[in-house]
Design an enzyme around this catalytic site. Structure first.
Site, PDB file in Angstrom:
ATOM      1  N   ASP A   1       0.778  -1.248   0.000  1.00 26.97           N
ATOM      2  CA  ASP A   1       0.000   0.000   0.000  1.00 26.97           C
ATOM      3  C   ASP A   1       0.812   1.302   0.000  1.00 26.97           C
ATOM      4  OD1 ASP A   1      -1.883  -1.973   0.290  1.00 26.97           O
ATOM      5  OD2 ASP A   1      -2.809  -1.155   2.092  1.00 26.97           O
TER       6      ASP A   1
ATOM      7  N   ASP B   1      -4.907  -0.621  -1.638  1.00 27.44           N
ATOM      8  CA  ASP B   1      -6.305  -0.410  -1.316  1.00 27.44           C
ATOM      9  C   ASP B   1      -6.980   0.049  -2.605  1.00 27.44           C
ATOM     10  OD1 ASP B   1      -6.205  -1.091   1.341  1.00 27.44           O
ATOM     11  OD2 ASP B   1      -6.626   0.918   2.107  1.00 27.44           O
TER      12      ASP B   1
ATOM     13  N   HIS C   1     -10.661   0.865  -3.057  1.00 22.59           N
ATOM     14  CA  HIS C   1     -12.013   0.944  -2.512  1.00 22.59           C
ATOM     15  C   HIS C   1     -13.013   1.527  -3.513  1.00 22.59           C
ATOM     16  CE1 HIS C   1     -10.545  -0.139   1.406  1.00 22.59           C
ATOM     17  NE2 HIS C   1      -9.778   0.921   1.514  1.00 22.59           N
TER      18      HIS C   1
ATOM     19  N   HIS D   1     -10.573   7.242   1.107  1.00 23.18           N
ATOM     20  CA  HIS D   1      -9.177   7.155   0.655  1.00 23.18           C
ATOM     21  C   HIS D   1      -9.062   6.023  -0.366  1.00 23.18           C
ATOM     22  CE1 HIS D   1      -9.441   4.226   3.958  1.00 23.18           C
ATOM     23  NE2 HIS D   1      -8.542   3.531   3.277  1.00 23.18           N
TER      24      HIS D   1
ATOM     25  N   LYS E   1      -7.240  -4.883  -3.051  1.00 18.19           N
ATOM     26  CA  LYS E   1      -8.014  -5.316  -1.886  1.00 18.19           C
ATOM     27  C   LYS E   1      -8.992  -4.214  -1.463  1.00 18.19           C
ATOM     28  CE  LYS E   1      -4.195  -4.030   1.247  1.00 18.19           C
ATOM     29  NZ  LYS E   1      -4.788  -3.042   2.142  1.00 18.19           N
TER      30      LYS E   1
ATOM     31  N   CYS F   1      -1.997  -2.282   7.768  1.00 15.59           N
ATOM     32  CA  CYS F   1      -1.994  -3.235   6.661  1.00 15.59           C
ATOM     33  C   CYS F   1      -0.747  -4.118   6.613  1.00 15.59           C
ATOM     34  CB  CYS F   1      -2.202  -2.496   5.342  1.00 15.59           C
ATOM     35  SG  CYS F   1      -3.869  -1.770   5.248  1.00 15.59           S
TER      36      CYS F   1
END
Length: 196
Positions: A11, A53, A55, A72, A97, A141
């Site tokens: 990340d 990430d 999202h 974010h 993810k 993470c």
């Protein structure tokens, strides 16, 4: 270090760096170190994985929908991109993810590669049994990724010079916990020496 090893970068995205929605203190300091690891692993012909990430705009991970975090790393935004100074090679495997509405997905092991395979499956298909893990953030993470790697039976080395956390005490405790569970820790010189 041998061919069954892989580098896993967690990340290192704009939203977790300076000026981002969830900036981790001193995050940029690890990028040159990670670039050294990337170069070393590439020269040794060892795989490189990078989690992100990824999202959706609406997710229970965010405060507005019941979570604890501000928005974010929303898919397709500048904040979700890897930091521009991170020299990921084209052949790096990207693990995405946090894509489901109801998933926090702190761990890269909850993510999937470009073919939709879970990380553990992708690693085992390549015969990888040892992960060298760096990235952001140590107390979130990185910690969850390393825990899941150990739980899945992988050897884990935390790259101490290539991680940063949100909270210094929590980060130190996370590393202590991981060491108790069987992880090791190292810095660039150690890993370079092990590869020789």
């Amino acid at each position: 270090m041998n061919i069954t090893s892989a580098l896993l970068i967690v990340d290192v995205q704009n939203d977790f760096c300076a000026g981002g929605a969830l900036a981790v203190p001193d995050a940029e300091a690890i990028i040159p170190v990670l670039n050294n690891y990337i170069e070393q692993f590439m020269q040794a012909g060892q795989p490189i994985y990078a989690s992100r990430d990824w999202h959706p705009p609406v997710t229970r991970h965010f405060k507005a929908y019941g979570g604890i975090w501000p928005p974010h790393c929303i898919q397709g935004t500048k904040g979700a991109e890897f930091h521009p100074d991170l020299k990921l090679p084209n052949e790096a495997e990207i693990i995405s993810k946090g894509m489901a509405y109801d998933a926090d997905s702190y761990s890269a092991f909850e993510g999937v590669d470009s073919q939709g395979r879970k990380l553990a499956v992708a690693l085992r298909e390549r015969g990888i049994d040892h992960l060298y893990i760096g990235g952001l953030a140590t107390d979130y993470c990185v910690k969850h990724t390393a825990f899941d790697a150990l739980k899945a039976g992988f050897h884990v080395t935390i790259l101490e010079d290539a991680v940063r956390g949100v909270n210094e005490a929590d980060s130190a405790y996370a590393i202590e916990e991981l060491l108790r569970l069987g992880a090791t820790k190292g810095v660039f010189q150690d890993v370079t020496h092990a590869a020789a």
